[in-house]
Design an enzyme around this catalytic site. Sequence first.
Site, PDB file in Angstrom:
ATOM      1  N   GLY A 128       0.809  -1.221   0.000  1.00  0.00           N
ATOM      2  CA  GLY A 128       0.000   0.000   0.000  1.00  0.00           C
ATOM      3  C   GLY A 128       0.838   1.264   0.000  1.00  0.00           C
ATOM      4  O   GLY A 128       0.548   2.216  -0.725  1.00  0.00           O
ATOM      5  N   CYS A 129       1.883   1.260   0.804  1.00  0.00           N
ATOM      6  CA  CYS A 129       2.740   2.446   0.891  1.00  0.00           C
ATOM      7  C   CYS A 129       3.512   2.666  -0.408  1.00  0.00           C
ATOM      8  O   CYS A 129       3.751   3.810  -0.807  1.00  0.00           O
ATOM      9  CB  CYS A 129       3.683   2.328   2.085  1.00  0.00           C
ATOM     10  SG  CYS A 129       2.787   2.317   3.659  1.00  0.00           S
ATOM     11  N   THR A 130       3.881   1.590  -1.073  1.00  0.00           N
ATOM     12  CA  THR A 130       4.563   1.708  -2.365  1.00  0.00           C
ATOM     13  C   THR A 130       3.609   2.284  -3.403  1.00  0.00           C
ATOM     14  O   THR A 130       3.972   3.197  -4.154  1.00  0.00           O
ATOM     15  CB  THR A 130       5.118   0.346  -2.805  1.00  0.00           C
ATOM     16  OG1 THR A 130       6.065  -0.094  -1.825  1.00  0.00           O
ATOM     17  CG2 THR A 130       5.793   0.436  -4.166  1.00  0.00           C
ATOM     18  N   ALA A 179       3.192   6.028  -2.586  1.00  0.00           N
ATOM     19  CA  ALA A 179       4.396   6.796  -2.897  1.00  0.00           C
ATOM     20  C   ALA A 179       4.590   6.940  -4.404  1.00  0.00           C
ATOM     21  O   ALA A 179       4.946   8.020  -4.892  1.00  0.00           O
ATOM     22  CB  ALA A 179       5.621   6.137  -2.265  1.00  0.00           C
TER      23      ALA A 179
END
Length: 158
Positions: A46-48, A51
């Site tokens: 999710g963070c990738t 970002a």
Amino acid sequence: MATRLAVGDTAPDFTLPAADGSTVTLSDLRGQRVVVYFYPAAGTPGCTTQACDFRDSLASLQGAGYTVVGVSPDPVEKLAAFAEAEQLTFPLVSDGEKKVLEAYGAWGEKKNYGRTVVGVVRSTVVVDAEGTVELAQYNVRATGHVAKLRRDLGIDPR
């Protein structure tokens, strides 16, 4: 549970170490509008996604006068590897003590796969050129958040 920021609040100032070895101080960015986004962990799916969405939207955000800063509790070394792997060109800063996360209301209880846990609440706070909160969004979704943010800010998607 940390108190969440609201439109019109003064954004808490911070100075944090960045992935590139520099430091980022919010008050040094006065005169610019700043998108400060908080995410749980560099390199997770999710963070990738989030970002990379910021990376891919960076030109339109900057064209509209916004600077982007990503904040997580990850150590600087992990952030540096993440930035390099994903070719991220905006600052990623480390809040290992979670003081900035708490000050922005981005640390606290959240639901994770049906369980209540304490951690980073995926959040975005937009700070205007004078240091006032222009927009505060909490419990945002990783996928599609940047597109929604751009719509909310009236930024052309191109």
